[in-house]
Scaffold this motif. Sequence first.
Motif, PDB file in Angstrom:
ATOM      1  N   PHE A  60       0.837  -1.201   0.000  1.00 28.57           N
ATOM      2  CA  PHE A  60       0.000   0.000   0.000  1.00 28.57           C
ATOM      3  C   PHE A  60       0.875   1.255   0.000  1.00 28.57           C
ATOM      4  O   PHE A  60       0.605   2.224  -0.732  1.00 28.57           O
ATOM      5  N   ILE A  76      -6.830  -1.767  -3.147  1.00 30.01           N
ATOM      6  CA  ILE A  76      -7.086  -0.953  -1.943  1.00 30.01           C
ATOM      7  C   ILE A  76      -6.448   0.424  -2.083  1.00 30.01           C
ATOM      8  O   ILE A  76      -7.081   1.451  -1.783  1.00 30.01           O
ATOM      9  N   SER A  77      -5.194   0.451  -2.562  1.00 26.76           N
ATOM     10  CA  SER A  77      -4.513   1.745  -2.730  1.00 26.76           C
ATOM     11  C   SER A  77      -5.199   2.589  -3.802  1.00 26.76           C
ATOM     12  O   SER A  77      -5.299   3.813  -3.672  1.00 26.76           O
ATOM     13  N   THR A 125      -8.354   2.576  -4.449  1.00 24.06           N
ATOM     14  CA  THR A 125      -9.596   3.089  -3.854  1.00 24.06           C
ATOM     15  C   THR A 125      -9.337   4.431  -3.166  1.00 24.06           C
ATOM     16  O   THR A 125     -10.110   5.389  -3.312  1.00 24.06           O
TER      17      THR A 125
END
Length: 781
Positions: free
Chosen positions: A664, A758-759, A761
């Motif tokens: 991340f 996730i990053s 997002t």
Amino acid sequence: MRKLDLRLFRFIKEMKGQVIATSCVILVGIVLYTMLHSTAINLRNTLNEYYEETNFPHMFVELVKIPENKIKDLEKINGIDKVEGRIIEEVPLKVEKDEKNANIRLVTIDENKTLNKIYLTEGRFIEDEKEVIVLDKFAKDRNMKVGHEIKVQLGGKAYTLKVSGIAYSPEYIYLMENEQSLLPPEGNFGVVFCKDDFLQSSVGYNNQYNSLLIKIKDEKDINIIEDILEDKLDKFGLKRIIKRKNQLSHKIISDEIKQLKKTSNSVPVIFLGISALIISVIIGRMVAQDRMTIGILKSMGFSNYHVLIHYTKYSFIIGAVASLIGSVLGLMLAGAMTRVYTTYFNLPLLTSNVYYRYIILAFLLTSGITIGAGLVGARKAIKILPSEAMRPETPKVGKRILLEKITLFWSKLSFSWKVVVRNIFRNKKRFLTVTMGVAITYMVTLFPFYQWSLFNTMFIDYYGGFQRMDYNINFTEPLNKRAIVDLNNLIESDATEGKIEYAFEIENGWKSKVVNVIGVKYDTQFYNFQTKNNVKIHLPRNGIILSENLASYLNISIGDKVLVKNFIPNKDDVEVEVREIIKQGLGINAYMDMDEMERILVDKNMVTGAYVKTKIPIDEEVEDGKKVNSVESTEELIDTTKKFMKLTLSSVGILVVFAGILGFGIIYNSTIMNISERTREFSTLQILGFTKRDIFKIILKETIIMTILGIIIGIPLSIKMVEAVVASFNTELYTMNPYVSGETHLIAIGTTIIFIVISLTFTLKKINKLDLMEALKTRVS
């Protein structure tokens, strides 16, 4: 400088997302550094304190019999401080029909003897010869309490013994029956301490012992003392001399401490190195964006030194805060981790201290790395001249990239894909930085999944793959081969084979190792012998074959001759040729054809046990036999392995979380820097009719390309990393296979993609907050 500091904190506030992401990477590295180092020291100090309190010996000697009066003579040997005798006898535990069978090791103790003292936690010391003290781990596994009775079969006779106490022993910190039982089934093997008088009268030892404990004055003399003891004890049927460093329990915990230290020195470096790269790139981008601001500052009288310090403070603050928080968390977790280890390794003591020096070391280490990264990132500020900086930087000349010349391909691309491809080729440095970030994330992500797969295959392949028996039966003493016929009449089996298993010392030059040499039929169906090249072989009719880790330890190759030193009375040492080296994941052994072993090492027509293949439980029928010492079930060993894998899953999960933080941090920082550099470009696209979602899709397409390429690069790099780790962490007791399965790679790929999603997002939220129209105005921050 005060005004610059205010600007600096404004920067940090505006870029809090990047600051937090970078700080997390540093924080994880420091947590691991302080936690693992402190845990290793705590564990070593606990071990040393325990050994000192219990007077743990330096040498353990196994022999046939030695009279008590001869033991005192050994104390006259120069360098020996204390010698004490004891009796060790392996016996089956008699249980009710609904209870699980077990083998126990009866060990004599005496309150007046000072070596290898037990650590009593419940009850009292033995007062009556029919009383015993049970090892704490075995008592917990079998739910034994003080006052309970246990029944054992000893010398063909049943005895009922009363539990007077429960204790720990420094000799059994990790409870193992032998080198092959790294994961013994819970409650299947235990240690019970009894009085000398009881065991001597039960097994016919009249003031005689079959085991010696030796304390020496200086460990530097241990090899010389060992040679002297071999000569003096040969006539008493010397079997083996085990130095403390080779004692099973001590070796397991010592290897764990060594691995903790290795991990604490290597893994944090990865996190700190990557954080330094991220910081360097972030500051480099800041300097490029602040070109005009730097020119104004220099024209106002600020020197290059002031400008460098201004940007370097950014990296220093991130590193300082992350290191202080990380080191405090690491020290807190070290205490909890040490408690977990003391429980796992059956240590009654706990020495857990706060090592403040690691807070200082972590601070200095992080500060040095982050300051260095800051200086590297800000170095271009020195070359910025005020007169030139007041004018906007001349944009790069847009050139056609190579792919544009391939008309057929280029014409098929949409406008957004053309933007993506041009950006990649015109910003190669940024593209390669992010791509390598993905590759590193993949490497760190793959390793815990490889570790999970490794342990699973290591144990499952050994029990059922390498060893093909359902039951392994050991006799109390060597028997005639007719015992196998009697065994077949007693049980129903698909196949039964006798075996010979004896401890011998295998010597190659100055290197030697005491191991069990196993003799079986040359075409045995109970072992799947394979060379290191996965070629299946039979035992040779003559010579010896060695397990891979034993051959590596002794530095032996195929064709070499080794000396097999014989501990059996009236048997000579023999020189044997090494015919093959085989794969064996667990334990260290040598193997010979049974007939050849009878001819040169042991007596004719003898067996020490048997292998059985059957799906019908045979424990009750076999263990009632007077000459049966133990019955090991492969199914139970596999079940224990599965339980161990469930426990391992939690540690794998923690490593995956750390990998996620790393991934991340890399992807998020890289993407945010990409956005900040291209704000004007994205603003222009918005004027042309592109929505923020369309702009996000452009970044998404670039990320997909970088992810695919990063994973392609990460796969061979991760394989090399695994090979390096395996070479570093292999021990004599187990050999790790560096092979990484396709399934493991697929899991690592999927997990890496999840981290990237996730990053992204968070990146989408960042794009939605940007005022792209404002970016078209020329402003000086």
